[in-house]
Design a protein around this motif. Structure first.
Motif, PDB file in Angstrom:
ATOM      1  N   ALA A  43      35.813 -37.478  26.552  1.00 53.04           N
ATOM      2  CA  ALA A  43      35.245 -36.189  26.194  1.00 53.04           C
ATOM      3  C   ALA A  43      33.803 -36.353  25.701  1.00 53.04           C
ATOM      4  O   ALA A  43      33.455 -37.375  25.115  1.00 53.04           O
ATOM      5  CB  ALA A  43      36.101 -35.533  25.109  1.00 53.04           C
ATOM      6  N   PRO A  44      32.949 -35.353  25.941  1.00 53.12           N
ATOM      7  CA  PRO A  44      31.573 -35.436  25.437  1.00 53.12           C
ATOM      8  C   PRO A  44      31.566 -35.395  23.917  1.00 53.12           C
ATOM      9  O   PRO A  44      32.447 -34.787  23.288  1.00 53.12           O
ATOM     10  CB  PRO A  44      30.906 -34.192  26.032  1.00 53.12           C
ATOM     11  CG  PRO A  44      32.032 -33.237  26.288  1.00 53.12           C
ATOM     12  CD  PRO A  44      33.206 -34.090  26.658  1.00 53.12           C
ATOM     13  N   VAL A  45      30.583 -36.039  23.318  1.00 51.61           N
ATOM     14  CA  VAL A  45      30.495 -36.089  21.855  1.00 51.61           C
ATOM     15  C   VAL A  45      29.042 -35.946  21.422  1.00 51.61           C
ATOM     16  O   VAL A  45      28.116 -36.166  22.214  1.00 51.61           O
ATOM     17  CB  VAL A  45      31.056 -37.421  21.288  1.00 51.61           C
ATOM     18  CG1 VAL A  45      32.527 -37.576  21.622  1.00 51.61           C
ATOM     19  CG2 VAL A  45      30.256 -38.612  21.809  1.00 51.61           C
ATOM     20  N   PHE A  46      28.857 -35.565  20.171  1.00 51.11           N
ATOM     21  CA  PHE A  46      27.536 -35.614  19.574  1.00 51.11           C
ATOM     22  C   PHE A  46      27.280 -37.029  19.067  1.00 51.11           C
ATOM     23  O   PHE A  46      28.203 -37.731  18.661  1.00 51.11           O
ATOM     24  CB  PHE A  46      27.438 -34.623  18.405  1.00 51.11           C
ATOM     25  CG  PHE A  46      27.434 -33.184  18.834  1.00 51.11           C
ATOM     26  CD1 PHE A  46      26.404 -32.673  19.618  1.00 51.11           C
ATOM     27  CD2 PHE A  46      28.459 -32.336  18.447  1.00 51.11           C
ATOM     28  CE1 PHE A  46      26.404 -31.344  20.008  1.00 51.11           C
ATOM     29  CE2 PHE A  46      28.465 -31.004  18.826  1.00 51.11           C
ATOM     30  CZ  PHE A  46      27.435 -30.511  19.612  1.00 51.11           C
ATOM     31  N   GLN A  47      26.019 -37.429  19.102  1.00 52.13           N
ATOM     32  CA  GLN A  47      25.673 -38.770  18.634  1.00 52.13           C
ATOM     33  C   GLN A  47      26.097 -38.922  17.182  1.00 52.13           C
ATOM     34  O   GLN A  47      25.781 -38.075  16.344  1.00 52.13           O
ATOM     35  CB  GLN A  47      24.170 -38.994  18.759  1.00 52.13           C
ATOM     36  CG  GLN A  47      23.730 -40.390  18.303  1.00 52.13           C
ATOM     37  CD  GLN A  47      22.236 -40.602  18.396  1.00 52.13           C
ATOM     38  OE1 GLN A  47      21.526 -39.781  18.962  1.00 52.13           O
ATOM     39  NE2 GLN A  47      21.750 -41.691  17.839  1.00 52.13           N
ATOM     40  N   PRO A  48      26.815 -40.005  16.855  1.00 54.34           N
ATOM     41  CA  PRO A  48      27.307 -40.156  15.484  1.00 54.34           C
ATOM     42  C   PRO A  48      26.252 -40.709  14.521  1.00 54.34           C
ATOM     43  O   PRO A  48      25.463 -41.587  14.874  1.00 54.34           O
ATOM     44  CB  PRO A  48      28.467 -41.144  15.645  1.00 54.34           C
ATOM     45  CG  PRO A  48      28.107 -41.952  16.852  1.00 54.34           C
ATOM     46  CD  PRO A  48      27.345 -41.026  17.764  1.00 54.34           C
ATOM     47  N   PHE A  49      26.260 -40.174  13.306  1.00 57.73           N
ATOM     48  CA  PHE A  49      25.408 -40.640  12.224  1.00 57.73           C
ATOM     49  C   PHE A  49      26.251 -40.754  10.957  1.00 57.73           C
ATOM     50  O   PHE A  49      27.181 -39.964  10.750  1.00 57.73           O
ATOM     51  CB  PHE A  49      24.264 -39.662  11.945  1.00 57.73           C
ATOM     52  CG  PHE A  49      23.204 -39.604  13.008  1.00 57.73           C
ATOM     53  CD1 PHE A  49      22.032 -40.337  12.874  1.00 57.73           C
ATOM     54  CD2 PHE A  49      23.368 -38.815  14.126  1.00 57.73           C
ATOM     55  CE1 PHE A  49      21.043 -40.280  13.849  1.00 57.73           C
ATOM     56  CE2 PHE A  49      22.387 -38.740  15.106  1.00 57.73           C
ATOM     57  CZ  PHE A  49      21.215 -39.482  14.968  1.00 57.73           C
TER      58      PHE A  49
END
Length: 387
Positions: free
Chosen positions: A210-216
């Motif tokens: 699944a697509p994800v937002f870049q993790p921080f």
């Protein structure tokens, strides 16, 4: 803050280049934005889906937040739909709570060796009660404490230039495909929308693809430490500059919108004045630390960006598992919008997103799937009031 529970702020920290490295914290005890959900031991879940359009929801934040009165490890995950027409709809958001107690190790032999090793991490090593979210006793500074807990090597300065950062703060631009107002879409938590039964390998494969937002990483500080920076006169000046930059002339809007509407003019002017006061209060409060992406204050009071419905407290449903009332726990702030990055050009826009959770933080015996809590979405005022 005096007179109520302390307020802790989440700030975006270093990017996560890969899986959480081995250290004092397991992945599920790491505060982060973006990426994929790390569930506590013994809890498994597939990617939740939007109840409005059926798309897979994206993880916005993972918050590790054990409470003082229980031995359980406790985490909350907030998911949202990236479809523009779903942004303002509460049913297109989900907040899932999962818990795990070390006592479960003694009751079940099904845990893997790795899970058993993770379970030795005690909740008191992270925080001893809710108002210590992200900090530990004896810490010299909140920023340094959270960096040590997250295993990061680089120190972050505790000094912030709030004025210059507020000048750069923009709420999201109006959506092309406008979503319903939050007060008109008060969807309570129902049965979790999960895909059909699948094997663990299938669930993990779905999550990985699944697509994800870049993790921080999320760094945690105490709002009280920033209050000395507050300059109310300067905050008023910055608010006016923000209104001018966004072409928000409230007095002119009232004059244009309500001319000739004698019967309702007084009421509607009062409504706009109330909105102006609420927004002004919101902007002034966050001016002490405008880079905040999350506000945590279990049992405290949320900071509304526009006037909430008068009956909001009555509309917050009781916990579906035990029937107890729900209390405010944390909220997502508009600065988070610009920090959600993705290779797929995905985005989610909002004004603020407020999370209410079971006041007892109940957890059924041997439960293995997350419990859904209540979420209240307020749109960016530009979307709702200045279409």
């Amino acid at each position: 803050m005096a007179g109520g529970p302390p307020v802790l702020l989440g700030l975006r920290d270093a990017a996560m280049a890969g899986p959480v490295p081995a250290g004092p914290l397991p992945a599920w005890a790491t505060n982060k934005l973006g990426g994929t959900a790390d569930w506590v031991p013994a809890v498994r879940a597939g990617p939740p889906r939007c109840a409005r359009c059926g798309r897979a929801l994206l993880l916005l934040v993972q918050v590790y937040c054990p409470l003082e009165r229980g031995p359980a490890h406790r985490a909350l995950h907030v998911f949202a739909c990236a479809a523009p027409r779903c942004w303002g709809a509460a049913r297109s958001w989900k907040v899932l709570r999962s818990q795990y107690s070390q006592a479960q190790d003694k009751q079940s032999g099904a845990l893997s060796v790795a899970q058993k090793q993770e379970s030795t991490f005690a909740a008191k090593d992270w925080c001893e009660d809710a108002d210590d979210w992200g900090a530990c006793d004896g810490a010299e500074a909140p920023a340094c404490a959270s960096l040590e807990l997250l295993g990061l090597k680089e120190a972050v300065s505790s000094e912030v230039e709030c004025a210059s950062q507020l000048q750069q703060l923009h709420l999201a631009e109006p959506a092309q495909d406008t979503a319903p107002a939050a007060s008109e879409d008060m969807d309570g938590p129902g049965a979790q929308d999960t895909p059909p039964a699948a094997s663990e390998d299938m669930v993990m494969a779905m999550a990985a693809s699944a697509p994800v937002f870049q993790p921080f990483y999320i760094n945690v500080v105490d709002e009280e430490d920033y209050m000395g920076f507050l300059d109310t006169d300067h905050a008023d000046k910055l608010l006016k500059e923000y209104q001018q930059r966004e072409s928000l002339d409230l007095e002119q809007m009232m004059s244009d919108s309500f001319a000739g509407e004698d019967g309702n003019e007084k009421y509607e002017k009062s409504e706009v004045k109330s909105w102006d006061h609420t927004f002004h209060k919101f902007m002034k409060r966050i001016s002490v630390c405008p880079e905040q992406i999350l506000r945590y204050s279990w049992g405290g009071q949320p900071l509304f960006i526009t006037c909430p419905p008068a009956n909001l407290e009555q509309d917050i449903p009781a916990c579906s598992a035990c029937g107890s009332s729900r209390v405010f726990e944390f909220q997502l702030m508009p600065t988070l919008v610009s920090m959600l990055q993705s290779d797929s050009d995905l985005s989610v826009e909002f004004g603020t997103v407020i999370v209410y959770t079971c006041e007892r933080s109940c957890w059924p015996t041997d439960h293995q799937t997350p419990l859904e809590e209540f979420i209240f979405v307020q749109e960016d005022p530009d979307q709702r009031l200045f279409k």
